[in-house]
Design an enzyme around this catalytic site. Structure first.
Site, PDB file in Angstrom:
ATOM      1  N   TYR A 181       0.402  17.542  76.820  1.00 39.73           N
ATOM      2  CA  TYR A 181       0.243  18.643  75.572  1.00 39.73           C
ATOM      3  C   TYR A 181       1.712  19.107  75.385  1.00 39.73           C
ATOM      4  O   TYR A 181       2.237  19.134  73.969  1.00 39.73           O
ATOM      5  CB  TYR A 181      -0.342  19.979  76.488  1.00 39.73           C
ATOM      6  CG  TYR A 181      -0.137  21.078  75.824  1.00 39.73           C
ATOM      7  CD1 TYR A 181      -0.235  21.474  74.423  1.00 39.73           C
ATOM      8  CD2 TYR A 181       0.542  22.040  76.553  1.00 39.73           C
ATOM      9  CE1 TYR A 181       0.304  22.561  73.788  1.00 39.73           C
ATOM     10  CE2 TYR A 181       1.125  23.184  75.934  1.00 39.73           C
ATOM     11  CZ  TYR A 181       0.895  23.574  74.670  1.00 39.73           C
ATOM     12  OH  TYR A 181       1.345  24.705  74.095  1.00 39.73           O
ATOM     13  N   HIS A 182       2.345  19.437  76.336  1.00 36.41           N
ATOM     14  CA  HIS A 182       3.862  19.877  76.029  1.00 36.41           C
ATOM     15  C   HIS A 182       4.699  18.914  75.272  1.00 36.41           C
ATOM     16  O   HIS A 182       5.705  19.325  74.390  1.00 36.41           O
ATOM     17  CB  HIS A 182       4.706  20.378  77.438  1.00 36.41           C
ATOM     18  CG  HIS A 182       4.214  21.486  77.885  1.00 36.41           C
ATOM     19  ND1 HIS A 182       3.127  21.428  78.983  1.00 36.41           N
ATOM     20  CD2 HIS A 182       4.421  23.005  77.594  1.00 36.41           C
ATOM     21  CE1 HIS A 182       2.882  23.035  79.447  1.00 36.41           C
ATOM     22  NE2 HIS A 182       3.701  23.660  78.585  1.00 36.41           N
TER      23      HIS A 182
HETATM   24  P1  NAD Z   1      -6.651  28.728  71.499  1.00 36.40           P
HETATM   25  O1  NAD Z   1      -7.343  27.472  72.082  1.00 36.40           O
HETATM   26  O2  NAD Z   1      -7.372  29.980  71.832  1.00 36.40           O
HETATM   27  O3  NAD Z   1      -6.642  28.857  69.815  1.00 36.40           O
HETATM   28  C1  NAD Z   1      -6.465  27.655  68.924  1.00 36.40           C
HETATM   29  C2  NAD Z   1      -7.128  27.882  67.866  1.00 36.40           C
HETATM   30  O4  NAD Z   1      -6.946  26.592  66.965  1.00 36.40           O
HETATM   31  C3  NAD Z   1      -8.834  27.494  68.321  1.00 36.40           C
HETATM   32  O5  NAD Z   1      -9.444  28.460  67.559  1.00 36.40           O
HETATM   33  C4  NAD Z   1      -9.077  26.104  67.806  1.00 36.40           C
HETATM   34  O6  NAD Z   1     -10.274  25.953  67.160  1.00 36.40           O
HETATM   35  C5  NAD Z   1      -8.017  26.086  66.447  1.00 36.40           C
HETATM   36  N1  NAD Z   1      -7.624  24.420  65.988  1.00 36.40           N
HETATM   37  C6  NAD Z   1      -7.348  23.603  66.835  1.00 36.40           C
HETATM   38  N2  NAD Z   1      -7.143  22.453  66.476  1.00 36.40           N
HETATM   39  C7  NAD Z   1      -7.494  22.633  65.076  1.00 36.40           C
HETATM   40  C8  NAD Z   1      -7.571  21.910  63.824  1.00 36.40           C
HETATM   41  N3  NAD Z   1      -7.222  20.439  64.037  1.00 36.40           N
HETATM   42  N4  NAD Z   1      -7.885  22.461  62.918  1.00 36.40           N
HETATM   43  C9  NAD Z   1      -8.097  23.792  62.545  1.00 36.40           C
HETATM   44  N5  NAD Z   1      -7.958  24.522  63.688  1.00 36.40           N
HETATM   45  C10 NAD Z   1      -7.957  24.009  65.004  1.00 36.40           C
HETATM   46  O7  NAD Z   1      -5.205  28.707  71.772  1.00 36.40           O
HETATM   47  P2  NAD Z   1      -4.203  30.228  71.888  1.00 36.40           P
HETATM   48  O8  NAD Z   1      -3.764  30.368  73.101  1.00 36.40           O
HETATM   49  O9  NAD Z   1      -4.559  30.968  70.814  1.00 36.40           O
HETATM   50  O10 NAD Z   1      -2.793  29.110  71.451  1.00 36.40           O
HETATM   51  C11 NAD Z   1      -2.479  29.059  70.023  1.00 36.40           C
HETATM   52  C12 NAD Z   1      -1.104  28.463  69.789  1.00 36.40           C
HETATM   53  O11 NAD Z   1       0.042  29.100  70.673  1.00 36.40           O
HETATM   54  C13 NAD Z   1      -1.222  26.918  70.258  1.00 36.40           C
HETATM   55  O12 NAD Z   1      -0.331  26.317  69.541  1.00 36.40           O
HETATM   56  C14 NAD Z   1      -0.256  27.123  71.618  1.00 36.40           C
HETATM   57  O13 NAD Z   1       0.094  25.814  72.112  1.00 36.40           O
HETATM   58  C15 NAD Z   1       0.614  28.079  71.588  1.00 36.40           C
HETATM   59  N6  NAD Z   1       0.999  28.926  72.719  1.00 36.40           N
HETATM   60  C16 NAD Z   1       0.091  29.566  73.270  1.00 36.40           C
HETATM   61  C17 NAD Z   1       0.274  30.398  74.646  1.00 36.40           C
HETATM   62  C18 NAD Z   1      -0.701  31.024  75.588  1.00 36.40           C
HETATM   63  O14 NAD Z   1      -0.315  31.400  76.645  1.00 36.40           O
HETATM   64  N7  NAD Z   1      -1.921  30.997  74.889  1.00 36.40           N
HETATM   65  C19 NAD Z   1       1.743  30.186  75.184  1.00 36.40           C
HETATM   66  C20 NAD Z   1       2.787  29.694  74.320  1.00 36.40           C
HETATM   67  C21 NAD Z   1       2.161  28.899  73.073  1.00 36.40           C
HETATM   68  N1  USQ Z   2      -0.133  28.033  88.344  1.00 38.49           N
HETATM   69  C1  USQ Z   2      -0.541  28.544  89.472  1.00 38.49           C
HETATM   70  N2  USQ Z   2      -1.828  28.774  89.923  1.00 38.49           N
HETATM   71  C2  USQ Z   2      -2.793  28.742  88.658  1.00 38.49           C
HETATM   72  C3  USQ Z   2      -2.450  28.348  87.433  1.00 38.49           C
HETATM   73  C4  USQ Z   2      -1.094  28.045  87.008  1.00 38.49           C
HETATM   74  O1  USQ Z   2       0.150  28.336  90.457  1.00 38.49           O
HETATM   75  O2  USQ Z   2      -3.954  29.113  88.975  1.00 38.49           O
HETATM   76  C5  USQ Z   2       1.032  27.720  87.770  1.00 38.49           C
HETATM   77  C6  USQ Z   2       1.325  26.398  87.285  1.00 38.49           C
HETATM   78  O3  USQ Z   2       1.203  25.270  88.210  1.00 38.49           O
HETATM   79  C7  USQ Z   2       2.379  26.548  86.507  1.00 38.49           C
HETATM   80  C8  USQ Z   2       2.365  27.769  85.923  1.00 38.49           C
HETATM   81  O4  USQ Z   2       1.536  28.587  86.902  1.00 38.49           O
HETATM   82  O5  USQ Z   2       3.633  26.322  87.155  1.00 38.49           O
HETATM   83  C9  USQ Z   2       2.259  28.290  84.488  1.00 38.49           C
HETATM   84  O6  USQ Z   2       0.764  27.751  84.519  1.00 38.49           O
HETATM   85  P1  USQ Z   2      -0.112  27.932  83.219  1.00 38.49           P
HETATM   86  O7  USQ Z   2      -1.304  27.406  83.347  1.00 38.49           O
HETATM   87  O8  USQ Z   2      -0.095  29.579  83.217  1.00 38.49           O
HETATM   88  O9  USQ Z   2       0.727  27.722  81.923  1.00 38.49           O
HETATM   89  P2  USQ Z   2       0.946  26.433  81.092  1.00 38.49           P
HETATM   90  O10 USQ Z   2       0.246  25.244  81.672  1.00 38.49           O
HETATM   91  O11 USQ Z   2       2.605  25.870  81.222  1.00 38.49           O
HETATM   92  O12 USQ Z   2       0.454  26.646  79.764  1.00 38.49           O
HETATM   93  C10 USQ Z   2       0.451  27.779  78.960  1.00 38.49           C
HETATM   94  C11 USQ Z   2      -0.321  27.737  77.725  1.00 38.49           C
HETATM   95  C12 USQ Z   2       0.433  26.721  76.875  1.00 38.49           C
HETATM   96  C13 USQ Z   2       1.640  27.169  76.631  1.00 38.49           C
HETATM   97  C14 USQ Z   2       2.453  27.443  78.031  1.00 38.49           C
HETATM   98  C15 USQ Z   2       3.674  28.334  77.675  1.00 38.49           C
HETATM   99  O13 USQ Z   2      -1.563  27.069  78.362  1.00 38.49           O
HETATM  100  O14 USQ Z   2      -0.449  26.705  75.598  1.00 38.49           O
HETATM  101  O15 USQ Z   2       2.341  26.425  75.661  1.00 38.49           O
HETATM  102  O16 USQ Z   2       1.647  28.444  78.741  1.00 38.49           O
HETATM  103  S1  USQ Z   2       5.009  27.714  78.701  1.00 38.49           S
HETATM  104  O17 USQ Z   2       4.612  27.602  79.996  1.00 38.49           O
HETATM  105  O18 USQ Z   2       6.164  28.392  78.585  1.00 38.49           O
HETATM  106  O19 USQ Z   2       5.190  26.435  78.435  1.00 38.49           O
END
Ligand code: NAD
Ligand code: USQ
Length: 394
Positions: A181-182
């Site tokens: 993913y990343h």
């Molecule tokens: P989420 O899964 O809750 O929401 C993503 C939405 O995008 C969903 O509603 C899904 O249906 C839609 N989607 C996915 N593929 C699509 C496509 N092909 N066409 C149209 N719609 C589509 O995710 P989120 O937590 O809201 O994250 C949103 C964005 O922010 C992501 O790009 C994620 O990588 C980034 N992000 C999230 C976090 C976090 O902690 N949640 C942290 C850092 C970055």
């Molecule tokens: N972790 C634990 N216990 C848990 C869950 C997670 O120790 O039960 C640890 C993981 O090993 C990791 C850290 O917590 O080291 C963060 O994990 P996470 O699942 O909270 O975050 P991550 O997988 O990095 O992904 C989430 C979002 C993603 C976003 C990312 C931001 O799902 O969309 O891109 O956070 S970042 O971490 O800055 O890349």
């Protein structure tokens, strides 16, 4: 401003769409609802009961008299992306519409491929459509702090000035992503930077940290507006998971030694950051990167905080050192900057115990919706045992 929120049915996107609409912007959500289908496939549900998109939008209109338009479109279909830009003529496009779980992308080959196709094709389509249909529009793309990995030097905001053999240049900061993913986010960043250099597009890449919390003032207005809240081992992020685990009186699953240090922010700051990026757009040809987070925490330290707040609430939820299912350093240097959004006026919130208590209480209120089978992580970065993997591959 006319703003497209791609992925506006998701966790960050829904809160952002409502926030921008409340601030008077003309918002259109584009979402093919694939995340709801992925949940069904995995047998998981949001802790909170999320209403269908049509009900959400009707409720928003009834509560506020504001209208958010909705287009059920898939960004991996190029014609649909072009048509959307032609029809809506946006000033800004916020792109949240991707597969965002690291564990999902590590389940097996099929899920890694789905993640890459969805994210990379969607991003590429958007860049070409901007080039051909809406070159003036400002792309605000969600990247991630995890693109950088955990290098043994300070992490800068997107670029680093390097002196090498007597010459100096400012270059993209080295990337060491920790999942398939990343990796898609790194590829997106490269493509966006290339498109800005080549076609003079304007873009902001928001390297967001881990988001926590659930409510914003808008999602709090009534039950049908409630945001999703993931707690399971695939989509749940670490602090949200710990709070729900505490609500269940389940031990807090610290992976490895818990020395993993990560950048975090409150969902209310997510929406504020997006708005700041939109109101202060990049120039034509400019590709800029903002590190979007407010605080840095170690995983074990977070678990200890949740454990202490739970204790105050009369709940015993001890830390459990869980065999790390991921391949990552669990002790490392981590120092990073986040000045650009602050310079634009972000007033960061700090995680307080009251919010942790609130999140635990959301878990307690919805405890009958927690499926204990999805609390522990099942996806392993190094995969199934070789024999099982061979059997699955036929
Ligand atoms: P989420 O899964 O809750 O929401 C993503 C939405 O995008 C969903 O509603 C899904 O249906 C839609 N989607 C996915 N593929 C699509 C496509 N092909 N066409 C149209 N719609 C589509 O995710 P989120 O937590 O809201 O994250 C949103 C964005 O922010 C992501 O790009 C994620 O990588 C980034 N992000 C999230 C976090 C976090 O902690 N949640 C942290 C850092 C970055
Ligand atoms: N972790 C634990 N216990 C848990 C869950 C997670 O120790 O039960 C640890 C993981 O090993 C990791 C850290 O917590 O080291 C963060 O994990 P996470 O699942 O909270 O975050 P991550 O997988 O990095 O992904 C989430 C979002 C993603 C976003 C990312 C931001 O799902 O969309 O891109 O956070 S970042 O971490 O800055 O890349």
């Amino acid at each position: 401003m006319r703003i497209l929120v791609i992925g506006g049915d998701g966790y960050c996107g829904w809160a952002t769409a409502l926030h921008l609409s409340a601030r008077g912007h003309d918002v259109t959500i584009v979402d093919n609802l694939i995340r709801r289908r992925w949940d069904a496939e995995l047998g998981i549900t949001s802790l909170t009961r999320i209403a269908p998109i049509e009900s959400r939008l009707r409720e928003w209109h009834e509560r506020t008299s504001r209208t958010i338009a909705y287009l059920s479109r898939d960004v991996t279909v190029y014609e649909d992306v072009c048509r959307t830009l032609r029809e809506t003529r946006p000033h800004a496009i916020v792109h949240f519409g991707q597969q965002r779980s690291a564990p999902y992308s590590m389940i097996d080959h099929d899920h890694a491929l789905r993640t890459h196709l969805n994210n990379t094709v969607g991003n590429l389509n958007l860049l070409w459509a901007l080039h051909e249909v809406a070159p003036e529009a400002h792309l605000v793309k969600l990247g991630t702090m995890g693109e950088y990995g955990t290098p043994n030097i300070d992490i800068e905001e997107g670029f680093i000035t390097i002196e090498h053999k007597g010459r100096t240049d400012t270059l993209p900061f080295p990337k060491q992503p920790g999942s398939f993913y990343h990796l898609t986010k790194v590829s997106d960043s490269d493509q966006i930077y290339f498109a800005c250099r080549t076609w003079q597009l304007r873009a902001t890449d928001l390297n967001q940290g881990i988001v926590y919390g659930i409510e914003t003032p808008e999602t709090f207005l009534s039950a049908p507006l409630v945001n999703r809240f993931d707690y399971d081992g695939v989509y749940g992020t670490v602090l949200n998971r710990f709070c729900v685990q505490a609500a269940l009186r389940h031990p807090l699953t610290v992976y490895g030694r818990g020395g993993q240090t990560r950048a975090f922010l409150d969902i209310r700051d997510t929406v504020a950051c997006i708005e700041l990026a939109i109101l202060n757009p990049a120039e034509p040809g400019e590709y800029r990167v903002f590190n979007q987070f407010t605080e840095v925490f170690g995983v074990l330290a977070l678990a200890r905080r949740v454990e202490a707040v739970a204790r105050e609430l009369g709940i015993k939820a001890p830390v459990l050192y869980y065999d790390n299912p991921r391949a990552e350093k669990d002790e490392h240097y981590y120092q990073t900057v986040n000045t650009r959004l602050m310079d634009l006026g972000l007033t960061p919130r700090h995680l307080d115990d009251a919010l942790i208590a609130q999140l635990i209480e959301v878990g307690i209120r919805n405890v009958e919706r927690i499926d204990p089978a999805h609390v522990l992580p099942k996806v392993k970065w190094r995969g199934a045992e070789p024999a099982a993997a061979a059997e699955r591959a036929g």
